[in-house]
Design an enzyme around this catalytic site. Structure first.
Site, PDB file in Angstrom:
ATOM      1  N   TYR A   1      50.415  35.692  27.715  1.00  0.00           N
ATOM      2  CA  TYR A   1      51.552  35.564  28.647  1.00  0.00           C
ATOM      3  C   TYR A   1      52.871  35.378  27.910  1.00  0.00           C
ATOM      4  O   TYR A   1      53.905  35.889  28.326  1.00  0.00           O
ATOM      5  CB  TYR A   1      51.315  34.410  29.636  1.00  0.00           C
ATOM      6  CG  TYR A   1      50.728  34.864  30.955  1.00  0.00           C
ATOM      7  CD1 TYR A   1      49.382  35.177  31.056  1.00  0.00           C
ATOM      8  CD2 TYR A   1      51.516  35.005  32.091  1.00  0.00           C
ATOM      9  CE1 TYR A   1      48.839  35.616  32.261  1.00  0.00           C
ATOM     10  CE2 TYR A   1      50.984  35.436  33.295  1.00  0.00           C
ATOM     11  CZ  TYR A   1      49.647  35.737  33.380  1.00  0.00           C
ATOM     12  OH  TYR A   1      49.118  36.171  34.567  1.00  0.00           O
TER      13      TYR A   1
ATOM     14  N   SER B   1      35.553  38.196  41.209  1.00  0.00           N
ATOM     15  CA  SER B   1      36.738  38.211  42.074  1.00  0.00           C
ATOM     16  C   SER B   1      37.305  36.808  42.170  1.00  0.00           C
ATOM     17  O   SER B   1      36.576  35.845  42.435  1.00  0.00           O
ATOM     18  CB  SER B   1      36.385  38.715  43.470  1.00  0.00           C
ATOM     19  OG  SER B   1      37.511  38.585  44.310  1.00  0.00           O
TER      20      SER B   1
ATOM     21  N   THR C   1      47.118  39.314  37.374  1.00  0.00           N
ATOM     22  CA  THR C   1      48.204  40.190  37.808  1.00  0.00           C
ATOM     23  C   THR C   1      47.617  41.430  38.472  1.00  0.00           C
ATOM     24  O   THR C   1      46.521  41.872  38.135  1.00  0.00           O
ATOM     25  CB  THR C   1      49.084  40.653  36.628  1.00  0.00           C
ATOM     26  OG1 THR C   1      48.277  41.378  35.705  1.00  0.00           O
ATOM     27  CG2 THR C   1      49.785  39.510  35.941  1.00  0.00           C
TER      28      THR C   1
ATOM     29  N   VAL D   1      27.189  45.698  47.676  1.00  0.00           N
ATOM     30  CA  VAL D   1      26.390  46.287  46.590  1.00  0.00           C
ATOM     31  C   VAL D   1      25.667  45.148  45.878  1.00  0.00           C
ATOM     32  O   VAL D   1      26.283  44.124  45.544  1.00  0.00           O
ATOM     33  CB  VAL D   1      27.298  47.098  45.631  1.00  0.00           C
ATOM     34  CG1 VAL D   1      26.510  47.579  44.425  1.00  0.00           C
ATOM     35  CG2 VAL D   1      27.925  48.263  46.395  1.00  0.00           C
TER      36      VAL D   1
ATOM     37  N   TYR E   1      55.631  45.843  35.232  1.00  0.00           N
ATOM     38  CA  TYR E   1      54.369  46.293  35.848  1.00  0.00           C
ATOM     39  C   TYR E   1      54.378  47.825  35.898  1.00  0.00           C
ATOM     40  O   TYR E   1      54.443  48.447  36.958  1.00  0.00           O
ATOM     41  CB  TYR E   1      54.250  45.736  37.270  1.00  0.00           C
ATOM     42  CG  TYR E   1      53.783  44.286  37.366  1.00  0.00           C
ATOM     43  CD1 TYR E   1      53.919  43.395  36.320  1.00  0.00           C
ATOM     44  CD2 TYR E   1      53.203  43.817  38.548  1.00  0.00           C
ATOM     45  CE1 TYR E   1      53.498  42.088  36.431  1.00  0.00           C
ATOM     46  CE2 TYR E   1      52.777  42.505  38.665  1.00  0.00           C
ATOM     47  CZ  TYR E   1      52.936  41.641  37.608  1.00  0.00           C
ATOM     48  OH  TYR E   1      52.513  40.343  37.725  1.00  0.00           O
TER      49      TYR E   1
HETATM   50  C1  LIG Z   1      46.769  32.996  45.150  1.00  0.00           C
HETATM   51  C2  LIG Z   1      47.027  34.255  44.396  1.00  0.00           C
HETATM   52  C3  LIG Z   1      48.242  34.445  43.758  1.00  0.00           C
HETATM   53  C4  LIG Z   1      48.467  35.594  43.010  1.00  0.00           C
HETATM   54  N1  LIG Z   1      49.690  35.779  42.419  1.00  0.00           N
HETATM   55  C5  LIG Z   1      49.941  36.937  41.770  1.00  0.00           C
HETATM   56  C6  LIG Z   1      51.237  37.231  41.281  1.00  0.00           C
HETATM   57  O1  LIG Z   1      52.180  36.447  41.445  1.00  0.00           O
HETATM   58  N2  LIG Z   1      51.429  38.400  40.628  1.00  0.00           N
HETATM   59  C7  LIG Z   1      50.430  39.294  40.447  1.00  0.00           C
HETATM   60  O2  LIG Z   1      50.657  40.356  39.860  1.00  0.00           O
HETATM   61  N3  LIG Z   1      49.182  39.045  40.897  1.00  0.00           N
HETATM   62  C8  LIG Z   1      48.918  37.902  41.552  1.00  0.00           C
HETATM   63  N4  LIG Z   1      47.676  37.661  42.046  1.00  0.00           N
HETATM   64  C9  LIG Z   1      46.561  38.469  41.548  1.00  0.00           C
HETATM   65  C10 LIG Z   1      46.291  39.783  42.221  1.00  0.00           C
HETATM   66  O3  LIG Z   1      46.343  39.654  43.616  1.00  0.00           O
HETATM   67  C11 LIG Z   1      44.883  40.217  41.753  1.00  0.00           C
HETATM   68  O4  LIG Z   1      44.879  40.276  40.341  1.00  0.00           O
HETATM   69  C12 LIG Z   1      44.428  41.553  42.255  1.00  0.00           C
HETATM   70  O5  LIG Z   1      44.661  41.672  43.626  1.00  0.00           O
HETATM   71  C13 LIG Z   1      42.936  41.711  41.927  1.00  0.00           C
HETATM   72  O6  LIG Z   1      42.488  42.952  42.404  1.00  0.00           O
HETATM   73  P1  LIG Z   1      41.037  43.504  42.071  1.00  0.00           P
HETATM   74  O7  LIG Z   1      40.874  44.768  42.842  1.00  0.00           O
HETATM   75  O8  LIG Z   1      40.861  43.578  40.613  1.00  0.00           O
HETATM   76  O9  LIG Z   1      40.011  42.414  42.557  1.00  0.00           O
HETATM   77  P2  LIG Z   1      39.841  41.809  44.020  1.00  0.00           P
HETATM   78  O10 LIG Z   1      41.094  41.921  44.752  1.00  0.00           O
HETATM   79  O11 LIG Z   1      39.203  40.507  43.839  1.00  0.00           O
HETATM   80  O12 LIG Z   1      38.864  42.820  44.738  1.00  0.00           O
HETATM   81  C14 LIG Z   1      37.504  42.804  44.629  1.00  0.00           C
HETATM   82  C15 LIG Z   1      36.971  43.353  45.937  1.00  0.00           C
HETATM   83  O13 LIG Z   1      35.639  43.753  45.744  1.00  0.00           O
HETATM   84  C16 LIG Z   1      34.835  43.290  46.807  1.00  0.00           C
HETATM   85  N5  LIG Z   1      33.503  43.133  46.250  1.00  0.00           N
HETATM   86  C17 LIG Z   1      33.174  42.374  45.181  1.00  0.00           C
HETATM   87  N6  LIG Z   1      31.872  42.485  44.928  1.00  0.00           N
HETATM   88  C18 LIG Z   1      31.370  43.327  45.843  1.00  0.00           C
HETATM   89  C19 LIG Z   1      30.063  43.825  46.095  1.00  0.00           C
HETATM   90  N7  LIG Z   1      29.051  43.445  45.337  1.00  0.00           N
HETATM   91  N8  LIG Z   1      29.900  44.691  47.107  1.00  0.00           N
HETATM   92  C20 LIG Z   1      30.959  45.084  47.874  1.00  0.00           C
HETATM   93  N9  LIG Z   1      32.210  44.611  47.692  1.00  0.00           N
HETATM   94  C21 LIG Z   1      32.403  43.753  46.685  1.00  0.00           C
HETATM   95  C22 LIG Z   1      35.481  41.984  47.215  1.00  0.00           C
HETATM   96  O14 LIG Z   1      35.155  41.639  48.542  1.00  0.00           O
HETATM   97  C23 LIG Z   1      36.941  42.309  47.033  1.00  0.00           C
HETATM   98  O15 LIG Z   1      37.486  42.869  48.205  1.00  0.00           O
HETATM   99  C24 LIG Z   1      47.445  36.558  42.863  1.00  0.00           C
HETATM  100  C25 LIG Z   1      46.253  36.395  43.552  1.00  0.00           C
HETATM  101  C26 LIG Z   1      46.037  35.276  44.332  1.00  0.00           C
HETATM  102  C27 LIG Z   1      44.753  35.153  45.080  1.00  0.00           C
END
Ligand SMILES: Cc1cc2nc3c(=O)[nH]c(=O)nc-3n(C[C@H](O)[C@H](O)[C@H](O)COP(=O)(O)OP(=O)(O)OC[C@H]3O[C@@H](n4cnc5c(N)ncnc54)[C@H](O)[C@@H]3O)c2cc1C
Length: 541
Positions: A198, A289, A497, A247, A86
Site C-alpha cells: 500500500y 470472499s 480493492t 459450485v 485504478y
Molecule cells: C466494506 C467494504 C469496503 C470496501 N472498500 C473498498 C474501497 O474503498 N475501494 C476498493 O477499491 N474496494 C473496496 N472494497 C473491496 C471490493 O469491493 C472487493 O475487492 C471486490 O468487490 C471483490 O470482488 P470479487 O469479485 O473478487 O469477489 P466478491 O465480490 O467477493 O465475489 C465473489 C462472488 O462469488 C460468489 N461465490 C463464491 N463462491 C461461490 C461458489 N462456490 N458458488 C457460487 N458462487 C460463489 C459469492 O457469492 C460472491 O458473489 C470494499 C469491500 C467491502 C466489503
C-alpha cells in the site's frame, strides 16, 4: 503472401475456431467474474452466449453490493473509494455504458461526477466531539526511518511479519496511522507485506491523505454505478447468468504435470448436478470472499457472527486446494476470524436532520467529506456521508450514510456493550454521543433505520501470509483453470480493492487465451521522482 503470413493466418483462423467452440465457466458473480466475462467478449472475441456465470446468491455483484429500499432500509456492506490509479477498473468501465445514460460510459460518468463533487475532507478525524488538526502526519524520526526502511526492503525480508512487529507502539497513535488505517482498513496485526504494498501503490496519496482529495467516488453506491451497468451490458451481449447455483467442487484430469478441469459440481435448487468441460473449455474461479457469511442485524437486533462457512466460497477453495499444492492455502485466510472480522452499518434516515447537523459540524456538504473517523472511539468508528441520492430511485426526503467499526469486540464509550452485541439503535446512540448531538438523540433515532452488518472475513486478504498461500492467477500446472479475485497473487498490487480483482480478470483472460495483450500497466507513483518528493515533504512536514 509469404509462408510466414500463411502461418499467421492459419493460427488466427485456428484460434477463432477454437474460441467459437469454447465455453467459459465463471464461478462467482462478483466484479472479478463480471470483468472476466467482459474481457472474454471484448478482447477474446468469445461469443457471449458461451459464457456462464455461476453465483450462489440471487443477485450478482458480490462484495460490490447495494440493495434495499427507503421503506425497509438500504444496505451496503461496503462503501468503495476509487482512485485514478485504478487503471484496469477504468479501462473496463471505459467500454461499459452508464446505467442511467447509455450515451456515455461509466468512466465518463465517474469523471464528470468527480469534477462536480470534489472531495476535500475538513473533518477527517474527530476526538471528543471536535475536529482534530491532521495537517501533520505526527511522525517521530524513528517512524520515518521505519517507513523508509519498510519501503526499501524486499517482501521476502518482511516474510510473515505483522505491521506491529515493524513499527514502534507510538506509530499507531500518529495522525498518519489513524488516517491510513481507517482509509484502507488495516489493523496492527495485519501483514507487513500488504502494508508495504500500500505504501508503494498509494504513495501519491500521501500529500492529500488528510483531505482525501485524491479519492474518486461513483455517482451512486457502487452496485448501482458499477455492478448494475456491467451486469446489464453482459446480459445484453447474451452472457448466461446462473443465479442461485453453488459450485461445490471441480474434477481434474491429470496429464503429466498438468491439471485439467474436467467437471464442475454444483447445487441448484437443492439438487447436486454437474457440467462436463470439453477440451477447449475454460474455468475461472473466484476463490474466497471478504463478504462470505456476512449477516445483517436491524434497529432492534445485533447481527450474528457466522463462522460455520455456511456460504460456498471458502468451502469450494478448500476442496480445490486439496488437489494441488499450486492451488493455494485457504486456511491461512479463513480460519482466523478474530483477526479478520469487523462490522459495518448503513443508516437510512427519513429527512435531513442528521445530514444537516453533520454538514454544519464538518463544513462539508454531503459527498465532499470522505471519511470522518472518531479517533477516541473504542470501536474505532468512521462514517461517510455520500452525495445524495445514493441509490437510484431514493426519495428526496430520505438520506443514507454508511459507517463501520474496526474493533467490534470492544465496549462502546457511551453504550457499554461490544459493538458486535449492539442493535442498530445502540450503534446510532454511540455515534450521536461521539458527535455530541445528544440533544436531538431521540429525534435522530426515531427517524433512522440503522442496519448493522457483521463481516467475519472482511480483512482476511490482509492477514499475514507466506509465498504460495495465494495461488498464481494461472497456476503453472493449469491448462484451463484460472483463479481470480482477492486471493490470487498479483505481484505488487494491493488487495481490498476493486482494481485487484479486475486486474486478475485481465491476467486470467489474456493468459488462458494466449492473447498478444498484456494487462494495463500499473501506475507506479513510487517510480516518479516528483511524487516521491511530495511524499517526503509530507512525511517530514
Ligand atoms: C466494506 C467494504 C469496503 C470496501 N472498500 C473498498 C474501497 O474503498 N475501494 C476498493 O477499491 N474496494 C473496496 N472494497 C473491496 C471490493 O469491493 C472487493 O475487492 C471486490 O468487490 C471483490 O470482488 P470479487 O469479485 O473478487 O469477489 P466478491 O465480490 O467477493 O465475489 C465473489 C462472488 O462469488 C460468489 N461465490 C463464491 N463462491 C461461490 C461458489 N462456490 N458458488 C457460487 N458462487 C460463489 C459469492 O457469492 C460472491 O458473489 C470494499 C469491500 C467491502 C466489503
Amino acid at each position: 503472401m509469404d509462408s510466414f503470413d500463411d502461418n499467421e493466418t492459419n493460427n488466427m483462423e485456428k484460434s477463432v475456431n477454437v474460441n467459437q467452440d469454447r465455453k467459459v465457466h465463471l464461478v462467482g458473480g462478483g466484479i472479478a467474474s463480471l470483468a472476466s466475462a467482459a474481457y472474454f467478449i471484448r478482447d477474446g472475441h468469445i461469443s457471449a452466449d458461451q459464457i456462464y456465470i455461476y453465483e450462489e446468491l440471487s443477485i450478482a455483484g458480490g462484495s460490490l453490493d447495494g440493495s434495499g429500499s427507503a421503506r425497509n432500509g438500504y444496505v451496503m456492506r461496503g462503501g468503495r473509494m476509487l482512485n485514478f490509479s485504478y487503471v484496469c477498473t477504468y479501462d473496463l468501465f471505459s467500454f461499459i455504458p452508464s446505467y442511467t445514460n447509455t450515451q456515455i460510459t461509466v468512466l465518463d460518468e465517474i469523471k464528470s461526477f468527480n469534477e462536480k463533487v470534489k472531495t476535500h475532507a475538513q473533518a477527517r478525524v474527530v476526538a471528543d466531539g471536535k475536529i482534530v488538526d491532521v495537517s501533520s502526519m505526527g511522525f517521530s524520526a524513528k517512524d520515518r526511518l521505519d517507513l523508509i526502511e519498510m519501503m526499501a526492503v524486499s517482501e521476502d525480508h518482511l516474510g510473515i511479519k505483522r505491521i506491529d512487529e515493524w513499527f514502534e507502539p507510538d506509530f499507531f497513535k500518529t495522525n498518519f496511522w489513524f488516517m491510513w488505517d481507517t482509509m484502507f482498513a488495516f489493523q496492527p496485526w495485519h501483514s507487513a507485506v500488504e502494508f508495504k504494498r500500500y505504501l508503494h501503490r498509494f504513495i501519491h496519496e500521501f500529500i492529500r491523505i488528510n483531505t482525501l482529495a485524491g479519492v474518486d467516488r461513483t455517482p451512486y453506491n457502487q452496485f448501482d454505478s458499477l455492478a448494475l451497468p456491467l451486469i446489464q451490458w453482459l446480459k445484453r451481449q447474451g452472457v448466461n447468468f446462473r443465479m442461485g447455483v453453488r459450485v461445490t467442487d471441480l474434477d481434474f484430469n491429470s496429464s503429466g504435470d498438468q491439471q485439467v478441469v474436467s467437471r464442475i459440481h454444483y447445487i441448484e435448487n437443492g439438487k447436486h448436478q454437474d457440467v462436463a468441460l470439453e477440451e477447449n473449455d475454460l474455468a475461472l474461479v473466484t476463490i474466497g470472499s471478504m463478504t462470505a457469511d456476512s449477516r445483517l442485524g436491524s434497529m432492534s437486533a445485533a447481527p450474528k457472527l457466522e463462522t460455520s462457512k455456511a456460504d460456498g466460497s471458502w468451502a469450494l477453495w478448500e476442496s480445490i486446494a486439496k488437489k494441488s499444492k499450486e492451488f493455494g492455502r485457504p486456511f491461512v485466510f479463513d480460519n482466523r476470524v478474530d483477526e479478520s472480522k469487523w462490522e459495518s452499518f448503513t443508516v437510512t434516515c427519513q429527512g435531513h436532520l442528521f445530514f444537516k447537523l453533520m454538514e454544519e459540524f464538518s463544513g462539508n456538504p454531503a459527498g465532499t467529506g470522505g471519511l470522518v473517523t472518531f479517533k477516541d472511539s473504542n470501536w474505532l468508528m468512521s462514517i461517510v456521508l455520500a452525495y445524495q441520492p445514493h441509490f437510484i430511485g431514493q426519495p428526496e426526503d430520505v438520506t443514507v450514510f454508511w459507517g463501520y467499526g474496526l474493533f467490534p469486540d470492544q465496549p462502546g464509550n457511551f453504550v457499554k456493550k461490544k459493538m458486535s452485541e449492539c442493535t442498530g439503535a445502540e450503534i446510532m446512540t454511540e455515534l450521536v454521543s461521539h458527535l455530541k448531538f445528544d440533544l436531538v438523540l431521540d429525534e435522530i433515532i426515531k427517524s433512522s433505520n440503522c442496519i448493522p452488518c457483521m463481516l467475519p472475513y472482511i480483512t482476511s486478504q490482509f492477514l499475514t501470509r507466506s509465498k504460495g498461500d495465494r495461488p498464481q492467477v494461472v497456476p503453472a500446472v493449469s491448462k484451463n483453470l484460472a483463479f481470480i479475485g482477492q486471493f490470487a497473487e498479483v505481484p505488487d498490487d494491493t488487495v481490498f480493492t476493486v482494481e485487484y480483482s479486475v486486474r486478475t480478470a485481465q491476467m486470467a483472460v489474456y493468459e488462458l487465451l494466449q492473447l498478444d495483450k498484456k494487462p494495463t500497466p500499473m501506475y507506479r507513483g513510487d517510480h516518479d521522482l516528483a511524487v516521491l518528493f511530495d511524499a517526503a515533504e509530507t512525511m517530514f512536514g
